[in-house]
Design a protein around this motif. Structure first.
Motif, short mmCIF file in Angstrom:
data_model
loop_
_atom_site.label_atom_id
_atom_site.label_comp_id
_atom_site.label_asym_id
_atom_site.label_seq_id
_atom_site.Cartn_x
_atom_site.Cartn_y
_atom_site.Cartn_z
N LEU A 63 0.82 -1.21 0.00
CA LEU A 63 0.00 0.00 0.00
C LEU A 63 0.85 1.27 0.00
O LEU A 63 0.49 2.27 -0.62
N ASP A 64 1.98 1.23 0.69
CA ASP A 64 2.89 2.39 0.68
C ASP A 64 3.41 2.67 -0.72
O ASP A 64 3.42 3.81 -1.19
N ARG A 65 3.87 1.61 -1.42
CA ARG A 65 4.41 1.78 -2.77
C ARG A 65 3.29 2.19 -3.73
O ARG A 65 3.49 3.05 -4.60
N GLY A 71 0.25 8.35 -6.73
CA GLY A 71 0.01 9.72 -6.30
C GLY A 71 -1.26 9.87 -5.50
O GLY A 71 -2.02 10.84 -5.67
N ALA A 72 -1.51 8.92 -4.60
CA ALA A 72 -2.76 8.92 -3.83
C ALA A 72 -2.71 9.83 -2.61
O ALA A 72 -3.70 9.92 -1.86
N SER A 73 -1.59 10.48 -2.37
CA SER A 73 -1.45 11.46 -1.28
C SER A 73 -1.85 10.89 0.09
O SER A 73 -2.52 11.55 0.88
N GLY A 74 -1.49 9.64 0.36
CA GLY A 74 -1.75 9.04 1.67
C GLY A 74 -3.06 8.30 1.78
O GLY A 74 -3.31 7.63 2.79
N ARG A 75 -3.92 8.39 0.75
CA ARG A 75 -5.24 7.75 0.85
C ARG A 75 -5.15 6.23 0.83
O ARG A 75 -5.90 5.56 1.54
N LEU A 76 -4.26 5.67 0.03
CA LEU A 76 -4.08 4.22 0.02
C LEU A 76 -3.28 3.75 1.22
O LEU A 76 -3.59 2.72 1.82
N ALA A 77 -2.26 4.51 1.59
CA ALA A 77 -1.45 4.14 2.76
C ALA A 77 -2.30 4.12 4.02
O ALA A 77 -2.04 3.34 4.95
N ALA A 78 -3.33 4.96 4.07
CA ALA A 78 -4.19 5.04 5.25
C ALA A 78 -5.01 3.77 5.47
O ALA A 78 -5.55 3.55 6.56
N LEU A 79 -5.08 2.92 4.46
CA LEU A 79 -5.85 1.68 4.57
C LEU A 79 -5.10 0.59 5.32
O LEU A 79 -5.66 -0.48 5.60
N LYS A 80 -3.85 0.84 5.68
CA LYS A 80 -3.02 -0.20 6.32
C LYS A 80 -3.61 -0.67 7.64
O LYS A 80 -3.56 -1.86 7.95
N THR A 81 -4.17 0.24 8.41
CA THR A 81 -4.74 -0.16 9.70
C THR A 81 -5.91 -1.11 9.52
O THR A 81 -6.03 -2.12 10.23
N ASP A 82 -6.77 -0.82 8.55
CA ASP A 82 -7.94 -1.67 8.30
C ASP A 82 -7.54 -3.07 7.86
O ASP A 82 -8.07 -4.07 8.37
N VAL A 83 -6.60 -3.15 6.92
CA VAL A 83 -6.25 -4.47 6.40
C VAL A 83 -5.42 -5.27 7.41
O VAL A 83 -5.47 -6.50 7.42
N ALA A 84 -4.69 -4.58 8.28
CA ALA A 84 -3.92 -5.30 9.29
C ALA A 84 -4.84 -6.03 10.26
O ALA A 84 -4.53 -7.14 10.71
N GLU A 85 -5.98 -5.45 10.56
CA GLU A 85 -6.92 -6.07 11.48
C GLU A 85 -7.55 -7.33 10.89
O GLU A 85 -7.67 -8.35 11.55
N VAL A 86 -7.96 -7.27 9.62
CA VAL A 86 -8.65 -8.43 9.03
C VAL A 86 -7.68 -9.49 8.56
O VAL A 86 -8.08 -10.52 8.03
N ARG A 87 -6.39 -9.27 8.76
CA ARG A 87 -5.42 -10.31 8.43
C ARG A 87 -5.65 -11.55 9.29
O ARG A 87 -5.42 -12.67 8.86
N TYR A 88 -6.09 -11.35 10.52
CA TYR A 88 -6.22 -12.45 11.47
C TYR A 88 -7.60 -13.08 11.44
O TYR A 88 -8.58 -12.44 11.06
N PRO A 89 -7.71 -14.36 11.87
CA PRO A 89 -9.03 -15.02 11.92
C PRO A 89 -10.00 -14.24 12.80
O PRO A 89 -9.60 -13.56 13.75
N LYS A 90 -11.29 -14.35 12.50
CA LYS A 90 -12.31 -13.60 13.23
C LYS A 90 -12.28 -13.89 14.72
O LYS A 90 -12.46 -12.98 15.55
N LYS A 91 -12.05 -15.15 15.09
CA LYS A 91 -12.00 -15.51 16.50
C LYS A 91 -10.90 -14.72 17.22
O LYS A 91 -11.09 -14.26 18.35
N VAL A 92 -9.76 -14.55 16.56
CA VAL A 92 -8.65 -13.80 17.14
C VAL A 92 -9.01 -12.33 17.25
O VAL A 92 -8.74 -11.69 18.27
N ARG A 93 -9.64 -11.79 16.23
CA ARG A 93 -10.03 -10.37 16.26
C ARG A 93 -11.04 -10.10 17.36
O ARG A 93 -10.96 -9.09 18.07
N ASP A 94 -12.01 -11.00 17.51
CA ASP A 94 -13.03 -10.82 18.54
C ASP A 94 -12.42 -10.89 19.94
O ASP A 94 -12.77 -10.11 20.84
#
Length: 276
Positions: A63-65, A71-94
Motif C-alpha cells: 500500500l505504501d508503494r 500519487g494517492a497522497s496518503g489515501r491508500l497508505a491510510a488503509l493499512k490499519t484496516d487491512v492489518a486487522e482483518v489479516r487475522y481469523p475472526k476468533k482472534v479479532r473478537d
C-alpha cells in the motif's frame, strides 16, 4: 504473501472489497495495466490481480508503494490499519477486542501456557501441533495474530490488571522441545516482574484442584460488566450468562487460593527452568 490470504468472514470480506476497489480505481485513473502497476511497485501481475479481486490482503509495503506510484497522497497508505486487522481469523479479532476493552483479565490454564504469555517459538509449536495440521501459511497467520494480541500486556499507556494461574503441568510439558520450553519459562519470569501482571502456579502435588474441568478466563470490562471465555475442542465460546459467570468467578477464586503465592510461583518457575 501467502500468510496474507484474505479472511472468509463477512467483516473481512467487506473490508477487502473496499480496499480492492480503491486500488483498482487509483490504478485505472493512472492509466496503468495490472502488469505495469506491478512492475512499478515491485510485485507480480498475478499478485496485483489477487489484491484487486479481494483474494489477497495487501501488505503495508504494498500500500505504501501503491500510494507513492499512483500519487494517492496518503489515501491508500491510510488503509493499512484496516487491512492489518482483518489479516487475522475472526476468533482472534473478537478476542483481541474483548481484551482491549478489559480492565482486568483472570485466566487459568492446565494444558498450555496462556496465549498472552507465549513466546513466538512456543506459540508456533502449539499451533503447529494441531491435527489435522494447518497449512504452513495458516500457522504463520495464527502465530502472528497471537503475538499481536500480546501488546496489551506491556502497553505503557494503559495497564490492565492480569492474573494468570498456570497448572504445573504446563511448565513441564515439553512443547517444541527443551530449548523452546526453556525460552518460555524465561518469558514467564520476565512478564511476572511487570507491575500489572500476577502469575501463580498450581502444583501437581496439591490434593485439591478446582480447575480439573479445563482452561477458562474472566474479563472485567470497562463498562463494569464481566464476560467469560472458554476454548475447548472445536469450540470458542464467550459466556455472559450470570449464573455461569458466578460459577466461574467462584471457581477462579478457589483456584487462586489453592495455588502458590506470586512470589512462591516465580521461585517455582525458576526451579523448573533450572531442571529443564
Amino acid at each position: 504473501m501467502d500468510d496474507w490470504d484474505a479472511g472468509t468472514d463477512d467483516e473481512a470480506g467487506a473490508v477487502m472489497k473496499a480496499v480492492a476497489r480503491q486500488v483498482k480505481l487509483w490504478r485505472e485513473a493512472a492509466g496503468l495495466t495490472q502488469a505495469e502497476f506491478g512492475t512499478a511497485i515491485g510485485y507480480g501481475e498475478e499478485l496485483v490481480s489477487s489484491v484487486e479481486r479481494g483474494r489477497r490482503i495487501p501488505r503495508p509495503e504494498f500500500l505504501d508503494r501503491a500510494d507513492e506510484v499512483l500519487g494517492a497522497s496518503g489515501r491508500l497508505a491510510a488503509l493499512k490499519t484496516d487491512v492489518a486487522e482483518v489479516r487475522y481469523p475472526k476468533k482472534v479479532r473478537d478476542l483481541k477486542k474483548l481484551e482491549s476493552d478489559s480492565v482486568e483479565l483472570c485466566a487459568y490454564n492446565n494444558s498450555v501456557i496462556h496465549g498472552l504469555l507465549q513466546t513466538d517459538d512456543y506459540a508456533r509449536s502449539v499451533i503447529g501441533n494441531r491435527q489435522p495440521p494447518f497449512p504452513e501459511n495458516e500457522v504463520e497467520r495464527r502465530v502472528a495474530g497471537r503475538l499481536d494480541r500480546q501488546g496489551i500486556v506491556s502497553n505503557a499507556s494503559r495497564l490492565p490488571v492480569f492474573s494468570f494461574v498456570q497448572c504445573e503441568a504446563t511448565l513441564r510439558r515439553c512443547i517444541g522441545g527443551t530449548m523452546v520450553l526453556r525460552g518460555q519459562l524465561e518469558r514467564l519470569l520476565e512478564v511476572g516482574q511487570l507491575p500489572n501482571v500476577t502469575i501463580q502456579v498450581l502444583p501437581l502435588s496439591r490434593e485439591d484442584n478446582s480447575g480439573l474441568e479445563g482452561p477458562f478466563q474472566l474479563l472485567r470490562l470497562k463498562n463494569g460488566s464481566t464476560v467469560g471465555h472458554n476454548e475447548s475442542q472445536l469450540i470458542s465460546r464467550v459466556i455472559s450468562n450470570h449464573k455461569e459467570l458466578q460459577i466461574l468467578e467462584m471457581r477462579y477464586g478457589i483456584i487462586r487460593a489453592q495455588a502458590l503465592t506470586p512470589r512462591e510461583s516465580l521461585a517455582f518457575i525458576e526451579k523448573v527452568r533450572g531442571e529443564t
